[in-house]
Design an enzyme around this catalytic site. Structure first.
Site, PDB file in Angstrom:
ATOM      1  N   SER A   1      37.257  25.058  37.310  1.00  0.00           N
ATOM      2  CA  SER A   1      38.358  25.978  37.002  1.00  0.00           C
ATOM      3  C   SER A   1      39.695  25.389  37.425  1.00  0.00           C
ATOM      4  O   SER A   1      39.821  24.773  38.482  1.00  0.00           O
ATOM      5  CB  SER A   1      38.144  27.302  37.726  1.00  0.00           C
TER       6      SER A   1
ATOM      7  N   ASP B   1      45.528  33.705  32.593  1.00  0.00           N
ATOM      8  CA  ASP B   1      44.869  33.062  33.737  1.00  0.00           C
ATOM      9  C   ASP B   1      45.555  31.729  34.039  1.00  0.00           C
ATOM     10  O   ASP B   1      45.051  30.656  33.703  1.00  0.00           O
ATOM     11  CB  ASP B   1      43.383  32.863  33.414  1.00  0.00           C
TER      12      ASP B   1
ATOM     13  N   HIS C   1      42.635  32.743  38.540  1.00  0.00           N
ATOM     14  CA  HIS C   1      41.438  33.378  39.102  1.00  0.00           C
ATOM     15  C   HIS C   1      40.917  32.643  40.325  1.00  0.00           C
ATOM     16  O   HIS C   1      40.078  33.182  41.054  1.00  0.00           O
ATOM     17  CB  HIS C   1      40.343  33.513  38.038  1.00  0.00           C
TER      18      HIS C   1
END
Length: 431
Positions: free
Chosen positions: A238, A140, A86
């Site tokens: 992330s 992801d 992402h």
């Protein structure tokens, strides 16, 4: 005899060549933090070399040559970095990215080159999972090819991936997260210092319960944090690692990649991570199986959960919320980092349709036809007895007299009967 300076250069060259391949042991910290980190949000600064496989992925703006930290990553070897897919939803061009290795402190928005022992590299290729779903954050995971290859050294080293037979990590492991993300939910920008936090693995059934994530978690996720919140990853973390080990002194293993969550450090909203063990075949297919030779030995305990199924049904909005940190304010600012207070709730699970009724049993076979009636007894073929001569003579006399006779109920003409009668032999009266 060679001068000392020449020998030193040769030794350094040999060491540099060996380090350039990053073929040494994986998952080892070059410098342990004696205090032990406890937080990222509001947390503890990691010492340099504590997590040598940590990578800062930075958005690069060509107009002013500035770099802005956006996501974390994990160094696998001299050529590849593992991160979250992402991070590249809006930035997929390789020239928009830079990678910084060996950092403990970073400067957000700097145009200055890094200084040793830090290393800066370009991205040659972005490989996101071909079944990544940006609506649900399923699959992801992504890989970045480094150019030129990065040399390993005192503060740069590869991370370990789990053994392909190990299955999901055991809950009793000691786990850490690390990153340069926000130190609180509404922070204006990422942390300049690498932060670390100790977290617990949380049972997926609890994490998926109604009061927590209500069915959003898949078998390819890991859930880590604390039920009460307070310690968590956040925006800008992330793609960074969830690192675990079972015993003191063992190498850390990258069990997960920071993926998403709701807010930061909220109660019953722990961080959600993409588990690495279900994707080992995918990683090997992209970077070569030889790149996975540093995997830790298999865990003796067999896996306790089955392999992941495929995907959750897409929801109306993305689940957020460890998306990468906000980028440069101009010309394309990212949305305000404050996440939605709750994830979109998936539609209520519908009861499965009742099973179709069993088919009716086949009808019984028809009874066999009754046997045909026995044939009537054949008519008697016994020829009629011949009339006596006297009787025939009497009938002839009656015919000659014009009389008639009847046989049963059937009327018989006497003249025709006489014609059909058995021929009477001629009688000659004696004179």
């Amino acid at each position: 005899m060679l001068p000392t300076a020449v020998l030193l250069v040769l030794v350094v060259s040999v060491v540099a060549k060996d380090n350039a391949t990053c073929d040494g042991p994986c998952g080892l910290r070059f410098r342990q933090n004696p205090q032990g980190g406890f937080r990222v949000v509001g947390g503890q600064a990691a010492q340099q070399g504590a997590w040598p496989w940590m990578v800062s992925l930075q958005i690069f703006t060509p107009r002013n040559n500035r770099r802005y930290h956006a996501c974390g990553g994990v160094l696998l070897n001299a050529h590849w970095v593992l991160t979250a897919a992402h991070c590249f939803n809006n930035k997929q061009k390789v020239y928009e990215w830079r990678m910084v290795f060996g950092a403990q402190e970073i400067e957000y928005g700097t145009d200055k080159p890094v200084r040793p022992p830090l290393q800066e590299r370009y991205v040659e290729k972005v490989v996101t999972h071909d079944q990544y779903n940006y609506m649900t954050e399923g699959n992801d995971i992504a890989l970045l090819k480094i150019t030129p290859p990065v040399p390993c050294g005192p503060f740069i080293g590869p991370g370990c991936l789990p053994n392909s037979k190990a299955g999901p990590p055991k809950a009793a492991q000691t786990c850490y997260v690390a990153g340069w993300g926000y130190v609180k939910e509404n922070a204006p920008r990422p942390s300049p210092t690498l932060m670390e936090a100790r977290v617990d693995l949380i049972n997926l059934e609890l994490c998926n319960s109604t009061q927590w994530y209500n069915g959003r978690i898949t078998a390819s996720n890991l859930c880590a944090g604390y039920p009460s919140g307070k310690i968590d990853t956040c925006q800008g973390d992330s793609g960074g690692p969830l690192m675990c080990r079972e015993n003191q002194g063992e190498p850390f293993v990258v069990q997960g990649i920071t993926s998403w969550g709701v807010g930061c450090a909220r109660a019953k909203r722990p961080g959600i991570y993409t588990a690495t063990w279900p994707f080992l075949d995918w990683i090997a297919s992209r970077i070569g199986s030889n790149a996975l030779r540093m995997i830790q030995p298999a865990t003796p305990t067999p896996p306790t959960t089955r392999s992941p199924g495929v995907h959750q049904p897409p929801s109306a909005h993305p689940p957020w919320y460890f998306q990468h940190a906000s980028g440069p304010p101009h010309p394309h600012p990212h949305p305000h980092p404050h996440p939605h207070p709750r994830p979109p709730q998936p539609p209520a699970a519908q009861a499965p349709p009742p099973p179709p009724p069993p088919p009716p049993p086949p009808p019984p076979p028809p009874p066999p036809p009754p046997p045909p009636p026995p044939p009537p007894p054949p008519a008697s073929t016994k020829p009629p007895q011949a009339l006596s001569f006297a009787k025939r003579l009497q009938q002839l006399v009656e015919v000659l007299k014009g009389g008639s006779t009847f046989s049963g109920a059937k009327r018989v003409d006497t003249a025709a009967a006489a014609a059909e009668a058995t021929e009477i032999p001629e009688v000659t009266l004696a004179s």
